[in-house]
Structure formats: structure tokens, C-alpha cells
Design an enzyme around this catalytic site. Structure first.
Site, short mmCIF file in Angstrom:
data_model
loop_
_atom_site.label_atom_id
_atom_site.label_comp_id
_atom_site.label_asym_id
_atom_site.label_seq_id
_atom_site.Cartn_x
_atom_site.Cartn_y
_atom_site.Cartn_z
N ASN A 46 -4.73 0.70 -13.47
CA ASN A 46 -5.55 1.54 -13.77
C ASN A 46 -5.80 1.27 -15.22
OD1 ASN A 46 -6.77 4.07 -14.97
ND2 ASN A 46 -7.06 4.47 -12.93
N CYS B 30 -5.40 -5.25 -5.90
CA CYS B 30 -4.51 -6.14 -5.19
C CYS B 30 -5.07 -6.02 -3.75
CB CYS B 30 -3.00 -5.96 -5.10
SG CYS B 30 -2.20 -6.62 -6.63
N SER C 143 2.10 -2.02 2.90
CA SER C 143 1.56 -3.08 2.53
C SER C 143 1.96 -3.55 1.16
CB SER C 143 -0.03 -2.96 2.32
OG SER C 143 -0.20 -1.77 1.46
N ASN C 144 2.95 -2.58 0.54
CA ASN C 144 3.38 -2.81 -0.72
C ASN C 144 4.77 -3.61 -0.50
OD1 ASN C 144 3.04 0.62 -1.50
ND2 ASN C 144 1.83 -1.00 -2.04
N LEU C 145 5.54 -3.68 0.45
CA LEU C 145 6.68 -4.51 0.66
C LEU C 145 6.68 -6.02 0.53
CD1 LEU C 145 8.23 -2.20 3.54
CD2 LEU C 145 8.14 -1.67 1.06
N GLN C 146 5.37 -6.58 0.54
CA GLN C 146 5.51 -7.81 0.48
C GLN C 146 5.56 -8.31 -0.97
OE1 GLN C 146 2.21 -8.27 -1.43
NE2 GLN C 146 1.77 -10.60 -1.35
N CYS D 77 -7.40 -4.37 -29.42
CA CYS D 77 -7.96 -5.70 -29.97
C CYS D 77 -8.10 -6.66 -29.04
CB CYS D 77 -6.91 -6.22 -31.17
SG CYS D 77 -6.87 -5.21 -32.41
N GLY E 215 4.14 -3.70 -8.09
CA GLY E 215 4.55 -5.06 -8.27
C GLY E 215 5.07 -5.51 -9.41
#
Length: 254
Positions: A130, A188, A68-71, A175, A40
Site C-alpha cells: 500500500n 499481485c 492464494s497467498n501460499l504460492q 526523494c 510476499g
């Protein structure tokens, strides 16, 4: 290094900016930027970095394009489903700008390969999902003194920071977040995310990479941008250097 006539026309809107000019555009052309995560955040960032004329882009991602990534991951099309994200994103970057070199590293970055991947790099953009990978990248950029642009999104929120913790008055990434390697990342799939959040934060991350390569305006290192689009509120916080930080503080490492 000189710009061709085609490049002068392509980048004319940069060159007329007094804060960038020809010298800044030449720096962009000479630079090597590594983007960790072609999801994203990486998707819009890669497009804008390619369009800006970053001479060499290395795109690191071990995932494949899913429906599902294409949104929100607008660098991909339906026909890219099933392809490695790194390969598809690098191909898209080259289509955007034939003057750049875009290479794919279809792997997960870790302690065994991070030094090799980040070698000869001028700036790093980390938009991965991650937390363990983020810490690994942060430690490597600190050790190599490479500016780190770190961005994250979730639901209707986003955050963006620039880290140069080797400088006496600037915090490092640890920090900011601490050093718990088991800390969960934002999912997501579980929490959801509004598609344009990725575009907004990814574009700002690309802007900060350009600023890291050729400084303009105020220095962003040591600041954190927080975006809350439910209330359409953007805040900038100053991050203090942690004297007890195991990476850049004065406390002895264990």
C-alpha cells in the site's frame, strides 16, 4: 550481553565471519526490528531475521492468510488459512528460534499509530503493498532517524533500497518516489508475481536489515537494487538526494 552455549552453536556460521563476529551477533540479539507487511516480502524476511537471532521482532499486518497467498508466502501452511498473518508469522518465528521475542500487531499502520509502533526500534523493513502506508512509514522513520529498508516485487521484477535521508548525502524515500498519496500500489492479484521473486527480494531485504544493525561491506543507503528475472539481470543505481524534496530537501514545506 553474552550468548549462551546454545546460541553460540546456533549462530556459529555468523560468528566465524570476520565482518560479523560475536560483536555483530550480540547486536542482532539486542536489536528491535519492525517488519511492515507479513506477505510476499515479509514472509521470507521474517524467517531469516528470526533465524539470524534478532532479539525482538514486531510484525505488523492487518490481513488474514488466504489460499492464494501460499504460492509465495512460505511462512504459512494450509492450516493457517483464515488466521491473522501477523499472529501466524510471529508464531512461526518463535518456532524457528526460541531465543527471540516475536510479537504481532494485527492492524493497519497509519498516522495515528505509526509513532507508537516504531518506538524503540533499530531498523524498519517495509514490504507492504500500500503506497499510502509506505509514505507514512517513510516519514516516521525519517523523523525518528531509523534506517528504512524498503522492498517491492511485481511479476518478474523486484526492487530494494535503504534510506537514511536525515544524512546530508543520502536521499529519503520521498526523494525516490515523490509524494503523491493517491499513487496506486502494485497488485499481485491483478498483475501476478512469480513466487520465488518474493523469496529472493525478501531474503535480500533481511540481509540489508542485518547490515543496518551491524555494518559490513559497502554502505547500501542511497542505492537502489533492481532485479529483472526475465533477463536474469540485476542492476544497482545510485539515487541522488532531491534538493526540492518536501521531507529532506532545502525547499520550504507547504
Amino acid at each position: 550481553m553474552t550468548l549462551s552455549d546454545d546460541e553460540l552453536t546456533r549462530y556459529a556460521r555468523h560468528i566465524v565471519l570476520k565482518e560479523v563476529g560475536g560483536a555483530g551477533q550480540q547486536r542482532f540479539r539486542a536489536a528491535h526490528v519492525v517488519v511492515i507487511g507479513a506477505g510476499g516480502i515479509g514472509s521470507p524476511a521474517i524467517q531469516y531475521l528470526a533465524a539470524a537471532g534478532i532479539g525482538r521482532l514486531t510484525i505488523v499486518d492487518d490481513d488474514a492468510v488466504d489460499l492464494s497467498n501460499l504460492q509465495r508466502q512460505t511462512i504459512y501452511a494450509t492450516g493457517d488459512i483464515g488466521l491473522r498473518k501477523a499472529d501466524a508469522a510471529a508464531a512461526a518465528a518463535r518456532r524457528l528460534n526460541p531465543h527471540i521475542v516475536a510479537q504481532a500487531r494485527a492492524l493497519r499502520i497509519d498516522a495515528t499509530n505509526v509513532a507508537d509502533i516504531l518506538a524503540d526500534t533499530d531498523a524498519i523493513l517495509d514490504g507492504c503493498d500500500n503506497f499510502a502506508t509506505r509514505l507514512c512509514v517513510a516519514d516516521a522513520t525519517y523523523a525518528a532517524r531509523i534506517p528504512l529498508v524498503s522492498a517491492a516485487i511485481g511479476q518478474f521484477d523486484g526492487q530494494l533500497g535503504v534510506f537514511r535521508g536525515w544524512e546530508a548525502d543520502k536521499p529519503c524515500y520521498r526523494c525516490f518516489v515523490g509524494d503523491d498519496p493517491d499513487r496506486a500500489g502494485v497488485s499481485c492479484a491483478e498483475d501476478g508475481v512469480l513466487g520465488p521473486m518474493a523469496g529472493a527480494i525478501g531474503s535480500l531485504a533481511a540481509l540489508e536489515v542485518l547490515r543496518a544493525l551491524h555494518p559490513f561491506g559497502d554502505d547500501s543507503a542511497g542505492k537502489l537494487l533492481l532485479a529483472d528475472t526475465l533477463s536474469l539481470r540485476f542492476r544497482t543505481l545510485r539515487l541522488p538526494k532531491d534538493p526540492g524534496c518536501r521531507t529532506c530537501g532545502q525547499a520550504p514545506r507547504t
